[in-house]
Design a protein around this motif. Sequence first.
Motif, PDB file in Angstrom:
ATOM      1  N   SER A   1       0.728  -1.331   0.012  1.00 26.63           N
ATOM      2  CA  SER A   1      -0.147  -0.090  -0.001  1.00 26.63           C
ATOM      3  C   SER A   1       0.885   1.317  -0.071  1.00 26.63           C
ATOM      4  O   SER A   1       0.341   2.107  -0.389  1.00 26.63           O
ATOM      5  N   ASN A   2       2.272   1.049   0.409  1.00 32.17           N
ATOM      6  CA  ASN A   2       3.019   2.197   0.413  1.00 32.17           C
ATOM      7  C   ASN A   2       3.801   2.294  -0.938  1.00 32.17           C
ATOM      8  O   ASN A   2       4.684   2.054  -1.302  1.00 32.17           O
ATOM      9  N   ALA A   3       2.805   2.912  -1.891  1.00 33.34           N
ATOM     10  CA  ALA A   3       3.179   2.455  -3.455  1.00 33.34           C
ATOM     11  C   ALA A   3       4.572   3.428  -3.586  1.00 33.34           C
ATOM     12  O   ALA A   3       5.402   2.944  -4.455  1.00 33.34           O
ATOM     13  N   GLY A   4       4.648   4.621  -3.096  1.00 29.36           N
ATOM     14  CA  GLY A   4       6.069   5.289  -3.429  1.00 29.36           C
ATOM     15  C   GLY A   4       7.080   4.706  -2.775  1.00 29.36           C
ATOM     16  O   GLY A   4       8.208   4.755  -3.468  1.00 29.36           O
ATOM     17  N   GLU A   5       7.174   4.202  -1.662  1.00 31.99           N
ATOM     18  CA  GLU A   5       8.164   3.489  -1.178  1.00 31.99           C
ATOM     19  C   GLU A   5       8.554   2.157  -1.985  1.00 31.99           C
ATOM     20  O   GLU A   5       9.748   1.843  -2.348  1.00 31.99           O
ATOM     21  N   GLN A   6       7.399   1.568  -2.274  1.00 32.54           N
ATOM     22  CA  GLN A   6       7.790   0.457  -3.143  1.00 32.54           C
ATOM     23  C   GLN A   6       8.550   0.739  -4.587  1.00 32.54           C
ATOM     24  O   GLN A   6       9.455  -0.298  -4.993  1.00 32.54           O
ATOM     25  N   LYS A   7       8.083   1.754  -5.128  1.00 30.50           N
ATOM     26  CA  LYS A   7       8.409   2.268  -6.427  1.00 30.50           C
ATOM     27  C   LYS A   7      10.186   2.804  -6.036  1.00 30.50           C
ATOM     28  O   LYS A   7      11.048   2.340  -7.001  1.00 30.50           O
ATOM     29  N   ALA A   8      10.390   3.300  -5.140  1.00 29.33           N
ATOM     30  CA  ALA A   8      11.715   3.918  -4.670  1.00 29.33           C
ATOM     31  C   ALA A   8      12.565   2.761  -4.545  1.00 29.33           C
ATOM     32  O   ALA A   8      13.866   2.718  -4.768  1.00 29.33           O
ATOM     33  N   ILE A   9      12.160   1.824  -3.820  1.00 25.79           N
ATOM     34  CA  ILE A   9      13.062   0.752  -3.322  1.00 25.79           C
ATOM     35  C   ILE A   9      13.159  -0.678  -4.122  1.00 25.79           C
ATOM     36  O   ILE A   9      14.028  -1.179  -4.431  1.00 25.79           O
ATOM     37  N   MET A  10      11.814  -1.177  -4.355  1.00 26.09           N
ATOM     38  CA  MET A  10      11.806  -2.373  -5.068  1.00 26.09           C
ATOM     39  C   MET A  10      12.321  -2.401  -6.653  1.00 26.09           C
ATOM     40  O   MET A  10      12.328  -3.451  -7.100  1.00 26.09           O
TER      41      MET A  10
ATOM     42  N   LYS B   1       7.550   1.576 -14.207  1.00 27.44           N
ATOM     43  CA  LYS B   1       6.969   1.936 -15.388  1.00 27.44           C
ATOM     44  C   LYS B   1       6.194   0.791 -16.217  1.00 27.44           C
ATOM     45  O   LYS B   1       5.381   0.632 -17.042  1.00 27.44           O
ATOM     46  N   SER B   2       7.012  -0.424 -16.008  1.00 32.18           N
ATOM     47  CA  SER B   2       6.551  -1.618 -16.799  1.00 32.18           C
ATOM     48  C   SER B   2       5.178  -2.053 -16.558  1.00 32.18           C
ATOM     49  O   SER B   2       4.735  -1.957 -15.228  1.00 32.18           O
ATOM     50  N   GLN B   3       4.424  -2.584 -17.600  1.00 30.17           N
ATOM     51  CA  GLN B   3       3.242  -2.979 -17.355  1.00 30.17           C
ATOM     52  C   GLN B   3       3.127  -4.195 -16.528  1.00 30.17           C
ATOM     53  O   GLN B   3       2.041  -4.658 -16.077  1.00 30.17           O
ATOM     54  N   ASP B   4       4.240  -4.963 -16.340  1.00 32.51           N
ATOM     55  CA  ASP B   4       4.135  -6.021 -15.363  1.00 32.51           C
ATOM     56  C   ASP B   4       4.473  -5.649 -13.969  1.00 32.51           C
ATOM     57  O   ASP B   4       4.478  -6.671 -13.200  1.00 32.51           O
ATOM     58  N   TRP B   5       4.632  -4.325 -13.826  1.00 28.36           N
ATOM     59  CA  TRP B   5       5.036  -4.027 -12.346  1.00 28.36           C
ATOM     60  C   TRP B   5       4.242  -4.485 -11.063  1.00 28.36           C
ATOM     61  O   TRP B   5       4.429  -5.244 -10.245  1.00 28.36           O
ATOM     62  N   ASP B   6       2.666  -4.139 -11.130  1.00 27.99           N
ATOM     63  CA  ASP B   6       1.880  -4.433 -10.241  1.00 27.99           C
ATOM     64  C   ASP B   6       1.866  -6.042 -10.132  1.00 27.99           C
ATOM     65  O   ASP B   6       2.067  -6.522  -9.036  1.00 27.99           O
ATOM     66  N   LYS B   7       1.821  -6.894 -11.018  1.00 26.16           N
ATOM     67  CA  LYS B   7       1.633  -8.259 -10.841  1.00 26.16           C
ATOM     68  C   LYS B   7       2.971  -8.882 -10.388  1.00 26.16           C
ATOM     69  O   LYS B   7       3.023  -9.710  -9.640  1.00 26.16           O
ATOM     70  N   THR B   8       4.104  -8.398 -10.779  1.00 27.16           N
ATOM     71  CA  THR B   8       5.394  -8.812 -10.301  1.00 27.16           C
ATOM     72  C   THR B   8       5.673  -8.526  -8.772  1.00 27.16           C
ATOM     73  O   THR B   8       5.917  -9.460  -8.242  1.00 27.16           O
ATOM     74  N   LEU B   9       5.301  -7.174  -8.616  1.00 30.23           N
ATOM     75  CA  LEU B   9       5.370  -6.843  -7.204  1.00 30.23           C
ATOM     76  C   LEU B   9       4.371  -7.692  -6.146  1.00 30.23           C
ATOM     77  O   LEU B   9       5.056  -8.236  -5.207  1.00 30.23           O
TER      78      LEU B   9
ATOM     79  N   GLU C   1       8.593   6.640   5.166  1.00 33.61           N
ATOM     80  CA  GLU C   1       8.993   7.969   4.580  1.00 33.61           C
ATOM     81  C   GLU C   1      10.482   8.104   4.219  1.00 33.61           C
ATOM     82  O   GLU C   1      10.749   9.168   3.791  1.00 33.61           O
ATOM     83  N   ARG C   2      11.102   7.157   4.962  1.00 30.81           N
ATOM     84  CA  ARG C   2      12.700   7.486   5.049  1.00 30.81           C
ATOM     85  C   ARG C   2      13.244   7.485   3.415  1.00 30.81           C
ATOM     86  O   ARG C   2      14.211   8.407   3.092  1.00 30.81           O
ATOM     87  N   HIS C   3      12.385   6.761   2.801  1.00 29.46           N
ATOM     88  CA  HIS C   3      12.898   6.521   1.302  1.00 29.46           C
ATOM     89  C   HIS C   3      12.726   8.179   0.466  1.00 29.46           C
ATOM     90  O   HIS C   3      13.294   8.426  -0.674  1.00 29.46           O
ATOM     91  N   LYS C   4      11.932   8.728   1.122  1.00 32.52           N
ATOM     92  CA  LYS C   4      11.664  10.243   0.464  1.00 32.52           C
ATOM     93  C   LYS C   4      12.991  11.047   0.744  1.00 32.52           C
ATOM     94  O   LYS C   4      13.148  11.879  -0.129  1.00 32.52           O
TER      95      LYS C   4
END
Lengths: 494, 366
Positions: free
Chosen positions: B46-55, B64-72, B179-182
Amino acid sequence: MRELYPTRYNNEDYTDENLLYKNQLIDTPTLSRSLTYLYGNDSELFPLLSLTEGQNGLTSVAPKEMNDTQYTWNVVGRMKHTTKVVGLANASNVKPGVGFSMFEIDFEDNTLNKYFSVTSPDKQSTARLQSALVPLANGKYRGKFKLITGDPTAYISLDNFLNSQSWVMGISSIPQSKSGGTTANSMTPGKWTNQYSAYRFSKPIAGNVSNKAVNIEFDLDNGKKTNLWMPWDMRQFEIDRRKMIEEDLWNSTYNRTAQGVISLIDDETGEPVSKGAGIKEILKTTGQYDTYGTLTLSKLDSILTQLFTNRVDDKPMELVLYTGAGGMRQINEAIKVDAQANNYYYKLSGEEIMSGKDGYLSYGKYFNQYKTIDGHIVTFKRAKLFDQGSYAEMDRANGRMYKGLPYESYNIILLDMSMNDNGERNIQVVTEKGRKMTVGIYRGMAELPGVWGAIPEKLISLATKKDEASYEVIGTQGVNICNYTTSYYLEFLN
Amino acid sequence: MITTNNKISILWRNINSSYAHANRKHLIEEFRTIGSSNSAVNTIISNAGEQKAIMEQVLGLSSKSQDWDKTLKSYWHGFREEVPMDGKVLNLGFIYDIDDPSRKEFVNSINSHIENKDDKLTTDQDLVDYIENRLLKVHDTFNKSIKSLDKYGSNRDREAAQTAAYKAKWDSISMIEGERHKVGRPIEAFDFILYRYCLNYKDVANEFALINKSANIRLYLYSEVEGNKEKERIQKANTSRYEKYLELVKDIEKAENVLYALGKGSTIPKNDVDKLLMLDEESKLQTELFMTIANDPQVKLKGEIEKLIVFNILNRFPGSQIIVDGTDPSKTIGNTMEEAISYFSNVSNKALVSEYRQRYKAIPTN
């Protein structure tokens, strides 16, 4: 549809006519004389107990001492070649091994043998132990090493010496002549222990209930029907008894203290009450345990790979996956998601959407088998115990439901049901010799029902003057997983 | 640029299974697995920003990949991390760089919500402080909550308040860490995200003090820095405890009041030696509470009120802090212990308080 009277649970001690009257089983008009099973007929509830029926999964053991309920079996593990490093003996040495120099390493134990090689955790360096490890005052061991290399600038990077990293021992290296002998490690078999517990069930009756008929027809096992109360009552008693026995094999907790004492004492007799570890406790305490919320094929596959590779011999492994309706759905979904990710749409849709009768379509086919990349086949078996057992009943009562099914229904237990060289199963139900299960009748003046069977000669005399009788069952049981490393408990965690 | 070093370990909880103990010589439990659960996965995702920044770094896949949500989702639902017997050390070090272009957007967004110009994040140290100062506040609030546990009359209420304090502490820490990833980049992306996941995974206790929260807990997080602070705190607390105990040994009446205020009520022995032994035991078991109560100038009144409750002269409504007259529940003495103390101290209630004391004295001693 109107409910004429609810299903009632009776917790009174005796079954007698009053029970039937109280529960309105004597006489109100009914729409059908046949009984409707609100939750279906009970069957397929006993996956472990079925091992005792012609499956070579029953072992009887004689107690060594009076009241000793423990049993043991021999196990042998896998040879260990790794040893944990404590650190470099000389902390100021920043280039251990450089220029073919000797350096000293401290280890937690004395696994390493002299003249054998040892490889660093980063797999970039191999050194030779020049002489036997020397014990230190702090219980650790110190060895003198030289790098096996032709490069005078080579050394072992310091991050390999961080405490608790494992190094591994390799082959010995000796000069072409004048070499002395080496030493070897060995591993002795160990003994595992568990214990069986004893159970007892009684079905007391009073008065003339044996001859009482009710206004409902019950199915008999031989396909016939009866209006007599006792066959039905005994059927419920037997199913409930077996259900509890089965569940105990899965859920029981070992109750001997670290000192070997059983602190659960029966108030009435003063005797200890022993309980053994059930399947869940055995697997959880041995680390054969993980949790899941939404199953993925990669997770299932990695567990299966772990289990199959834990068995190093070539014997075919009979791995059976037991779960409830929830687990079956999760497995099916996991495989389908994976298949769809691999673009197997056409193959799947061809299987799933089929022509039905009279121009209708049928939708739905489900996976119940999985083949690993190594060719092992795992069959998924639905055990109704996970859906209808007492833990599932409790989940329902507590609202611990996920997608319409109790949490228990999603638990997955993989059991290695293979046979060993002696033809015994890896999973065994253990009973005390001569006390697998004994049935007796305590007879008073109450008429005995036919379902209690023919009365043995020795029981013709009465045991009580009272207008009562009792059907008594006593038995012992425990469960044993000879090799736990090939079984697994995957618990659902929402 | 500032690089911080912080390490935390995931350690095995000592599971008191007597079956494991009986087979300890041959038990080969190589790993304990951190698995998945719907709640832990849903929270971390649910912390999409953190997932994007770290994962992105962990998965090697662009968000930005169309498989992002599924893979995550598939990654987290299929998560299995094995922790060996010696534990797993996580490197939670971060790099804070005010000029890092990948954090620019986040920092600007944070600054846009800060009104005071001087408080805006403009230096590397500001980025560190943005997280660490808030974490310090959480620890302060938590410590205050723990110190004020003595205001709860019953052990059950105290337990509930303590549980709530721990929950509030870890909810806040989890939010701040989210929020540390910010403002910074983790040195080891996987280690940091594993730590974040563990904060939500029920089988891992967030700290040693919480390992008995549930029988399902198999692992716990241990920070050496926090651990050392804790050891220092325990050592100081023990010294103060010894001093206070020796003081109470000389004043048996006060010692008895402390026992009553600790809620030991009807279990307090009659013999003075036994009373002091009980006090010693309680001071070890509930050191902080013992110290707060023993240092409380109102301990005499507090102990007296608790004693009157034990002897039914006063009554405390179950599940509440409300203290009423033992024979007339409509007569409220106080909604809390503080109010009851004020009531007893108020001269206008002197007659009634005196009557309570007389009733206590009239109780036969045997």
